[in-house]
Design an enzyme around this catalytic site. Sequence first.
Site, short mmCIF file in Angstrom:
data_model
loop_
_atom_site.label_atom_id
_atom_site.label_comp_id
_atom_site.label_asym_id
_atom_site.label_seq_id
_atom_site.Cartn_x
_atom_site.Cartn_y
_atom_site.Cartn_z
N SER A 1 -6.84 -3.84 7.57
CA SER A 1 -7.47 -5.55 8.42
C SER A 1 -8.34 -3.91 9.58
O SER A 1 -9.21 -4.20 9.91
CB SER A 1 -7.67 -6.10 8.33
OG SER A 1 -6.82 -6.63 7.18
N ARG B 1 0.40 -1.46 0.17
CA ARG B 1 0.85 -0.15 0.18
C ARG B 1 0.29 1.17 -0.03
O ARG B 1 0.66 2.26 -1.02
CB ARG B 1 -1.13 0.48 0.90
CG ARG B 1 -2.56 -1.28 0.92
CD ARG B 1 -3.22 -0.94 2.28
NE ARG B 1 -1.53 -1.62 3.68
CZ ARG B 1 -1.73 -2.16 4.72
NH1 ARG B 1 -3.62 -2.41 4.68
NH2 ARG B 1 -1.46 -2.93 5.25
#
Length: 158
Positions: A128, A91
């Site tokens: 998450s 990311r």
Amino acid sequence: MTIALSPGSFDPFHNGHLEVVERASLLFDEVIVASLRNPQKAEPLFPIEERELMLAESLAHVKNVRIVAMSGLVVDLARELGATVIVKGLRAVSDFEAELQMAQMNRQLSGIETLFIPTGAQHAYIASRLIREVARYGGDVSSMVPEPVNRRLKGLTK
Ligand code: PNS
């Protein structure tokens, strides 16, 4: 036939993960998505069986994907399944240090290469851990997770 292994906790699977698996599926004959069963980790939000179900439902449209549950070393599973590449999403630079270390360790252990797929900028902030936190307090994460995951997250606060 080239098989790639995409390992992760997937607690829960989110749109950043989905993007990486979809893109990997265009590069390899088969992508095996392995969700981690880790008895040493703190209690997961979803048990492994439910994570597997969410993965299967969220990836049903990707025909060359297989879902497995994993415990132990990623490289052992890769060898067992005939996977020659490990696929990971990146990311941001903050992901890189830990991922680089794991890639080097895995290659040292087994010779298996790791391929990093940079996630699209639209998914860069999704994690998450944050999904779990927002969902626990009833926040709306419907734009960040596949529908089968969103449904179950909503069920947690009902
Ligand atoms: O989604 P996550 O929690 O970032 O995934 C981490 C995962 C599952 C990829 C990592 O913990 C892992 O590979 N675990 C399996 C055990 C193992 O092989 N450890 C050595 C890694 S160098």
